[in-house]
Design an enzyme around this catalytic site. Sequence first.
Site, PDB file in Angstrom:
ATOM      1  N   GLU A 187       0.766  -0.984  -0.335  1.00 33.85           N
ATOM      2  CA  GLU A 187      -0.402   0.307  -0.046  1.00 33.85           C
ATOM      3  C   GLU A 187       0.922   1.458  -0.199  1.00 33.85           C
ATOM      4  O   GLU A 187       0.739   2.132   0.689  1.00 33.85           O
ATOM      5  CB  GLU A 187      -0.977  -0.433   1.278  1.00 33.85           C
ATOM      6  CG  GLU A 187      -2.577  -0.808   1.096  1.00 33.85           C
ATOM      7  CD  GLU A 187      -3.184  -0.028   1.849  1.00 33.85           C
ATOM      8  OE1 GLU A 187      -1.942   0.347   3.036  1.00 33.85           O
ATOM      9  OE2 GLU A 187      -4.221  -0.720   2.073  1.00 33.85           O
ATOM     10  N   GLU A 202      -6.459  -7.365  -0.624  1.00 38.07           N
ATOM     11  CA  GLU A 202      -7.325  -7.250   0.532  1.00 38.07           C
ATOM     12  C   GLU A 202      -8.452  -6.904   0.504  1.00 38.07           C
ATOM     13  O   GLU A 202      -9.222  -5.924   0.606  1.00 38.07           O
ATOM     14  CB  GLU A 202      -6.222  -6.693   1.544  1.00 38.07           C
ATOM     15  CG  GLU A 202      -5.859  -7.044   1.654  1.00 38.07           C
ATOM     16  CD  GLU A 202      -4.643  -5.808   2.702  1.00 38.07           C
ATOM     17  OE1 GLU A 202      -5.361  -4.929   3.306  1.00 38.07           O
ATOM     18  OE2 GLU A 202      -3.553  -5.331   3.067  1.00 38.07           O
TER      19      GLU A 202
HETATM   20  C1  GAL Z   1      -4.552  -2.486   4.657  1.00 38.50           C
HETATM   21  C2  GAL Z   1      -3.335  -2.677   4.955  1.00 38.50           C
HETATM   22  C3  GAL Z   1      -3.166  -3.730   6.026  1.00 38.50           C
HETATM   23  C4  GAL Z   1      -4.407  -4.087   7.442  1.00 38.50           C
HETATM   24  C5  GAL Z   1      -5.386  -3.507   6.251  1.00 38.50           C
HETATM   25  C6  GAL Z   1      -6.706  -2.835   7.902  1.00 38.50           C
HETATM   26  O1  GAL Z   1      -4.527  -1.028   4.128  1.00 38.50           O
HETATM   27  O2  GAL Z   1      -2.738  -3.204   3.912  1.00 38.50           O
HETATM   28  O3  GAL Z   1      -2.171  -4.062   6.489  1.00 38.50           O
HETATM   29  O4  GAL Z   1      -3.632  -2.786   7.789  1.00 38.50           O
HETATM   30  O5  GAL Z   1      -5.544  -1.864   5.689  1.00 38.50           O
HETATM   31  O6  GAL Z   1      -6.943  -3.913   8.828  1.00 38.50           O
END
Ligand code: GAL
Length: 849
Positions: free
Chosen positions: A188, A257
Amino acid sequence: MRGRDQIPQPQLLFVFLSVLLTLATTSYGVNVTYDNRALLIDGKRRVLVSGSIHYPRSTSEMWAGLIQKSKDGGLDVIETYVFWNAHEPVQNQYNFEGRYDLVKFIKLVGEAGLYAHLRIGPYVCAEWNYGGFPLWLHFIPGIKFRTDNEPFKAEMQRFTAKIVDMMKQEKLYASQGGPIILSQIENEYGNIDSSYGPAAKSYINWAASMAVSLDTGVPWVMCQQADAPDPIINTCNGFYCDQFTPNSKNKPKMWTENWSGWFLSFGGAVPYRPVEDLAFGVARFYQLGGTFQNYYMYHGGTNFGRSTGGPFISTSYDYDAPLDEYGLIRQPKWGHLKDLHKSIKLCEEALVATDPVTSSPGQNLEVTVYKTGTGLCSAFLANLGTSDKTVNFNGNSYNMPGWSVSILPDCKNVALNTAKINSMTVIPSFVHQSLKRDADSADALSSSWSWIYEPVGISKNDAFMKPGLLEQINTTADKSDYLWYSLSTVIKDNEPFLEDGSQTVLHVESLGHALHAFVNGKLAGSGTGNAGNAKVAVEIPVTLVPGKNTIDLLSLTAGLPNYGAFFDLRGAGITGPVKLKGLENGTTVDLSALQWTYQIGLKGEELGLSSGNSQWVTLPALPTKQPLIWYKTSFNAPAGEDPIAIDFTGMGKGEAWVNGQSIGRYWPTNVSPTSGCSNCNYRGSYSSSKCLKNCGKPSQTLYHVPRSWVKSSGNTLVLFEEIGGDPTQIAFATKQSAILCSHVSESHPLPVDMWSSNSEAERKAGPVLSLECPFPNQVISSIKFASFGTPRGTCGSFSHGQCRSTRALSIVQKACIGSKSCSIGASTSTLGDPCRGVAKSLAVEASCA
Ligand code: GAL
């Protein structure tokens, strides 16, 4: 030509061995590549479903079970980050043992027949302390994190290469026959790269070529990095990713994600994400050409020890994931997603064979068809509005709840609608039992507590003096949460703030995350920041005495930052000003620049009290509601195999250890705001604050104690309590008895299992309501509610509607009571017809015992 018999014997052996070797590598290794539509495994495009399980957030004893439940839930891939600070707490001293045994974890994934996605980072964010970076990194001269900086790049490369080499040595890459089909570098960075100026671009290009040069034989991705250079695939993050397009026509649309819920902070309410919305997001992604999707998290787990980031990330990292913090299946989330995955897999052939064609048959409606010349056809119908609609497609009409997607693997029959849940709901409950185990304990001490007071102020030999106020993280290097700032100041009796009627106030400002102020050895007041603003500013009324007064400020961190540009430089601790104010006449003495004495960590930490050793006191009487105190007891584990939690209600804030292992920071006195928990409708865009529960209550009262950390008897529990509490109130909670519910309508799509069997008889029998007790050795003991007709409400609060069959309850009781599981056809053929022409449904609530 030479005949075979002409080859000399040793040479023949050599040829034979090399053929064997080639066979061995080619038959076990798979080739992972990608094209514009998908990842290709051995040349075949695949539709893959993945889920995150972070290995240090559970115990190695739990891994096989978690992985199996993931496989049963329809996952193909397990994703994990790699946690640098867990593996290299001290530079060049590695730890790959126990919960940090990455190789074992990946091997278990492979043994279960699943693939792995290894997100090395090594910046991971993840609500993990310092985003995964070890603290020693911060102290390397000239270092700047996550930018084109030589010292940083050298360390990042060294660690990344170490992990890759380790995986290669164990033959864990798919190219070597192992499960790893994908790897990630960075994380990110695209969200924050603008803050790093032009160096960001050269850094990301460097990271890409560094990763590629490690030659893993499998593709690399960058998550949320629009400018990820070829051949790195840029992937999407978020609650929805259907509108995402990769940065090249040659790359597949991947979602690394998909947030299955959200994380909890101390001081916050508990977030959850309705499965109807999660399933909608997933279905939309595959509808619009996506072929790889990962749930972040599939199992969130627990932030043991001091591993939480934040600041203020709670010890629980449950995340409302399909497997709960304890590793138990969360229903209906797990089951509905399992049905969803099956439905999507029924479309796999068509999905990978062709490009989607999308049209809009009406406002807020989208129909996508995957149709091949060879007769394959799968379709997705989406209702993007919040109200129900009917969609006409292929000569049929389909009833679509608002904010839902119907999946038609054959372009005709609905295998699943994302808003119609066939899976049962389970409401598990915690059964409390006291920690006192006198009656059945052979250990006479098992009910008693012993204690040691932590000294107020300076007590260690390594304390040091410095003029002015020091930033905390640079001072402690995160060796402890705690830093003492101590001072003694002489008050002359003619000083104005001691005049009659005036109230002296101690003013303290801190960058965070919390502080306790002691004046002349007594706790005078505390202050704490929150997830939104870590800073603390307190004005504490104090009573000084003429002559020497001691001011001891205990500053503490609650998880180091893990997100944002330059998060590593944010700082914590009492950086001032610290002032004594005489309120009435306004006279102020600024103490900030004076000579302060500092102590890193607690005396009890130095003595290793967490292991239970040392001289503990049991007389005269157990002190309660006292700040700065270590408590110890011994206990027998609750019987059985059910997951264990400790309920810390009655305690203030601190850290707890079971048999020397830290179960994390506990903080039941940190309560969430009373507002923000209004009714949450799954329809419409989700955000992390849309669906909250537990408002006005402690953010976390229950703390996971892994079963493998306890023996049946003679366990030690140690607590360090900062603020004050009553340890006799501490109880065990085991997660066991459950309420089961299901609500299925006549018009429900057939359960996917039946759907794929395609049997005419099963189709005719119609939708089925199924219940199964989630815990071993439990059976359905009672049916609290059963209604066929027009029942209303949700699990736990069903009520009869105007139309109800009088036979439903006895039919359900007969089918279910005494069994571990049961199924009942939700149709008039099984239950009779209490009201002709009315759309009916069957709702059941049962309990297990
Ligand atoms: C994303 C990040 C993850 C985690 C998530 C929120 O942006 O890549 O590692 O922090 O947000 O749970």
